[in-house]
Every structure is written in C-alpha cells, then in structure tokens.
Design a protein around this motif. Structure first.
Motif, PDB file in Angstrom:
ATOM      1  N   VAL A   3       0.863  -1.187   0.000  1.00  0.00           N
ATOM      2  CA  VAL A   3       0.000   0.000   0.000  1.00  0.00           C
ATOM      3  C   VAL A   3       0.895   1.231   0.000  1.00  0.00           C
ATOM      4  CG1 VAL A   3      -1.720   1.306   1.276  1.00  0.00           C
ATOM      5  CG2 VAL A   3      -1.815  -1.197   1.249  1.00  0.00           C
ATOM      6  N   THR A   4       0.783   2.051  -1.041  1.00  0.00           N
ATOM      7  CA  THR A   4       1.614   3.255  -1.126  1.00  0.00           C
ATOM      8  C   THR A   4       0.737   4.493  -0.956  1.00  0.00           C
ATOM      9  OG1 THR A   4       1.385   3.236  -3.518  1.00  0.00           O
ATOM     10  CG2 THR A   4       3.343   2.217  -2.632  1.00  0.00           C
ATOM     11  N   ASN A   5       1.317   5.529  -0.374  1.00  0.00           N
ATOM     12  CA  ASN A   5       0.557   6.755  -0.093  1.00  0.00           C
ATOM     13  C   ASN A   5       1.031   7.967  -0.872  1.00  0.00           C
ATOM     14  OD1 ASN A   5      -1.194   5.684   1.971  1.00  0.00           O
ATOM     15  ND2 ASN A   5       0.666   5.458   3.201  1.00  0.00           N
ATOM     16  N   HIS A   6       2.176   7.842  -1.533  1.00  0.00           N
ATOM     17  CA  HIS A   6       2.730   8.984  -2.267  1.00  0.00           C
ATOM     18  C   HIS A   6       3.017   8.526  -3.697  1.00  0.00           C
ATOM     19  CE1 HIS A   6       3.172  11.314   1.446  1.00  0.00           C
ATOM     20  NE2 HIS A   6       3.445  10.135   1.985  1.00  0.00           N
ATOM     21  N   HIS A   7       2.447   9.243  -4.663  1.00  0.00           N
ATOM     22  CA  HIS A   7       2.417   8.772  -6.053  1.00  0.00           C
ATOM     23  C   HIS A   7       2.946   9.835  -7.016  1.00  0.00           C
ATOM     24  CE1 HIS A   7      -0.424   5.688  -4.544  1.00  0.00           C
ATOM     25  NE2 HIS A   7      -0.854   6.683  -3.792  1.00  0.00           N
ATOM     26  N   PRO A   8       3.368   9.421  -8.212  1.00  0.00           N
ATOM     27  CA  PRO A   8       3.675  10.428  -9.253  1.00  0.00           C
ATOM     28  C   PRO A   8       2.401  11.186  -9.605  1.00  0.00           C
ATOM     29  CG  PRO A   8       4.248   8.186  -9.990  1.00  0.00           C
ATOM     30  CD  PRO A   8       3.540   8.048  -8.696  1.00  0.00           C
ATOM     31  N   THR A   9       2.544  12.426 -10.055  1.00  0.00           N
ATOM     32  CA  THR A   9       1.365  13.186 -10.482  1.00  0.00           C
ATOM     33  C   THR A   9       0.795  12.573 -11.775  1.00  0.00           C
ATOM     34  OG1 THR A   9       2.735  14.632 -11.845  1.00  0.00           O
ATOM     35  CG2 THR A   9       2.316  15.339  -9.558  1.00  0.00           C
ATOM     36  N   THR A  31       9.678   1.912 -11.169  1.00  0.00           N
ATOM     37  CA  THR A  31       9.887   1.289  -9.859  1.00  0.00           C
ATOM     38  C   THR A  31       8.632   1.440  -9.003  1.00  0.00           C
ATOM     39  OG1 THR A  31      12.243   1.778  -9.974  1.00  0.00           O
ATOM     40  CG2 THR A  31      11.363   1.319  -7.805  1.00  0.00           C
ATOM     41  N   HIS A  32       8.080   2.645  -8.965  1.00  0.00           N
ATOM     42  CA  HIS A  32       6.856   2.862  -8.176  1.00  0.00           C
ATOM     43  C   HIS A  32       5.716   1.980  -8.691  1.00  0.00           C
ATOM     44  CE1 HIS A  32       3.685   4.895  -5.961  1.00  0.00           C
ATOM     45  NE2 HIS A  32       3.027   5.003  -7.111  1.00  0.00           N
ATOM     46  N   LEU A  33       5.615   1.842 -10.015  1.00  0.00           N
ATOM     47  CA  LEU A  33       4.509   1.060 -10.595  1.00  0.00           C
ATOM     48  C   LEU A  33       4.550  -0.398 -10.148  1.00  0.00           C
ATOM     49  CD1 LEU A  33       4.513   2.561 -14.188  1.00  0.00           C
ATOM     50  CD2 LEU A  33       2.599   2.614 -12.588  1.00  0.00           C
ATOM     51  N   TYR A  35       5.031  -1.338  -7.273  1.00  0.00           N
ATOM     52  CA  TYR A  35       4.452  -1.410  -5.932  1.00  0.00           C
ATOM     53  C   TYR A  35       2.993  -0.954  -5.908  1.00  0.00           C
ATOM     54  CZ  TYR A  35       9.304  -1.593  -4.178  1.00  0.00           C
ATOM     55  OH  TYR A  35      10.599  -1.943  -3.912  1.00  0.00           O
ATOM     56  N   CYS A  36       2.529  -0.271  -6.977  1.00  0.00           N
ATOM     57  CA  CYS A  36       1.284   0.493  -6.849  1.00  0.00           C
ATOM     58  C   CYS A  36       0.249   0.107  -7.913  1.00  0.00           C
ATOM     59  CB  CYS A  36       1.599   1.987  -6.942  1.00  0.00           C
ATOM     60  SG  CYS A  36       0.152   3.006  -6.709  1.00  0.00           S
ATOM     61  N   ASP A  37      -0.786  -0.577  -7.476  1.00  0.00           N
ATOM     62  CA  ASP A  37      -1.895  -0.967  -8.364  1.00  0.00           C
ATOM     63  C   ASP A  37      -2.654   0.248  -8.890  1.00  0.00           C
ATOM     64  OD1 ASP A  37      -2.000  -3.572  -8.908  1.00  0.00           O
ATOM     65  OD2 ASP A  37      -3.342  -4.132  -7.261  1.00  0.00           O
ATOM     66  N   ALA A  38      -2.858   1.250  -8.016  1.00  0.00           N
ATOM     67  CA  ALA A  38      -3.673   2.418  -8.394  1.00  0.00           C
ATOM     68  C   ALA A  38      -3.026   3.149  -9.581  1.00  0.00           C
ATOM     69  CB  ALA A  38      -3.815   3.368  -7.208  1.00  0.00           C
ATOM     70  N   CYS A  39      -1.710   3.348  -9.529  1.00  0.00           N
ATOM     71  CA  CYS A  39      -1.035   4.036 -10.637  1.00  0.00           C
ATOM     72  C   CYS A  39      -0.983   3.144 -11.874  1.00  0.00           C
ATOM     73  CB  CYS A  39       0.366   4.475 -10.227  1.00  0.00           C
ATOM     74  SG  CYS A  39       0.351   5.911  -9.132  1.00  0.00           S
ATOM     75  N   GLY A  40      -0.884   1.804 -11.662  1.00  0.00           N
ATOM     76  CA  GLY A  40      -0.911   0.885 -12.793  1.00  0.00           C
ATOM     77  C   GLY A  40      -2.237   1.003 -13.537  1.00  0.00           C
TER      78      GLY A  40
HETATM   79 ZN   LIG Z   1       0.995   5.086  -7.170  1.00  0.00          ZN
END
Ligand SMILES: [Zn+2]
Length: 220
Positions: A3-9, A31-33, A35-40
C-alpha cells in the motif's frame, strides 16, 4: 501489493505513458509502478487514450532514409538480457535488477556521513545521477535543498521529513524550493532509489565549506 501513499502526479504518468520522460525519471516511475496498483490502473487508462489518439493521426509517408536508419537501429539492438532471478536481488523491483547483479550488501557502498551511504548505479544522458541511498536506523540526512529536481522511491524501510512519512514503494518529487531533512525510522535501515538532476545544497552550519566539495563530487 504494497500500500503506497505517495504517487507520481497524473502529468508525470501521462509523460511516462507517452514515452517522453528522460530514462532516469522513467526508471523511478517504473519502480513505483511495481508497488502500486492504483497508478498501474491509471497508466493503462492513459495508454488507451494515447493509442486512440495515435489511431486518429493521419499517416504520412516515411522517407527511404528514415526506413534505412530505423532498420539499422533495429539490427544494432542488444540481445535481450536473461533476467537475473538469483535470490540475492529478487526482492528488488524488476526494473532495477539490470543495474544490480549482486546482494545489496556487496554493492560497494560509499559512506558520505555517519548515517548515509550511497552507490551510483548509472548516469543518464541529461546528467542526472541514479543512485541507491542507505540511511541507518534512526539516521538523518543533512538538511538540504536541490539545484535540480530530486526523485526518490523507497525500496526498503521508511523515512520521514517535514512533510510526511514515506514507506516502501512511495514516490517523492522534490524541487529546488523544497528544503528538507530526511530521517529514517528507528526499526530498520532505509534504502531508496534516488535520481538527482543537480547537486544537493546543504543549508546547515557547515554548508559554506561543504557545498563546493559536493558540487565538485557531482561533476565527477
Ligand atoms: Zn501510485
């Protein structure tokens, strides 16, 4: 999935989707992607928009020279590397494994202060440094600003600064107006991927002595 709380804009994700980011910045988003389903999910949506727009473009004929150049570039592409699956780095994001073929402990860390070690992985064409930074449990980086943007993705552990707490997978972008003091949490060491587009600028007591040395080291 972490679960990540800080994302690319959204703007940065759109540039990533369009293939318009410098490789060093794209590496941080990739790298962030991992970890992060929402940004994917957002990225797949942006990719669909991009592909719809492309289909609406009127094709224009390519010159014979462009065709030759394109075929030459395809011929010169390196063989696809077999992905390293050794246990030593399997906990790292896949997109970073091409830079790290040994255990993180054996990376040749250089100590830059009592609390911080760093290892440079790669230098982008635009001069940006791609590094791993390691902060010991409870350790603090010196208070600093930047001469360019600084992208950070937390890979292990967590740290906080004046604006919040950052954990595994979190993505941060700091610009030259941000002055901050990262401090690792006390439970374990913190390892981050960091891309800096210019040397950091210390703002503490010894800054007049140390800043020229940092600028010189950055240029190496
Ligand atoms: Zn994200």
């Amino acid at each position: 999935m972490t679960v990540t709380n800080h994302h690319p804009t959204d703007e940065l994700l759109a540039l990533y989707s369009a293939g318009s980011l410098p490789l060093s910045q794209a590496l941080c988003v990739s790298t962030h992607l991992e970890y992060c389903d929402a940004c994917g999910h957002k990225l797949r949506y942006l990719d669909r928009i991009g592909s719809t727009l492309m289909q609406k473009l009127k094709p224009s004929p390519a010159s014979a020279e462009l065709k030759v150049r394109t075929l030459e570039q395809l011929d010169s592409l390196p063989e696809k590397q077999v992905e390293t699956t050794s246990e030593v780095n399997s906990s790292l994001p896949r997109c970073l494994r091409q830079f790290i073929n040994c255990s993180c402990d054996n990376l040749g860390w250089k100590r830059v202060s009592a609390d911080i070690s760093r290892v440079e992985l790669w230098r982008d064409n635009n001069g940006a440094k791609v590094e791993l930074l390691k902060i010991r449990p409870g350790g603090a980086a010196a208070t600093h600003t930047h001469q360019g943007d600084e992208y950070t993705v937390v890979l292990e552990g967590s740290f906080s600064d004046e604006k919040g707490l950052y954990q595994r997978g979190d993505f941060l972008l700091r610009d030259q107006n941000d002055r901050h003091t990262p401090v690792a949490t006390r439970d374990c060491e913190c390892i981050c991927l960091a891309v800096t587009e210019g040397p950091v600028q210390l703002t503490g007591f010894f800054s007049r002595i140390l800043n020229p040395l940092i600028r010189r080291a950055y240029a190496v």
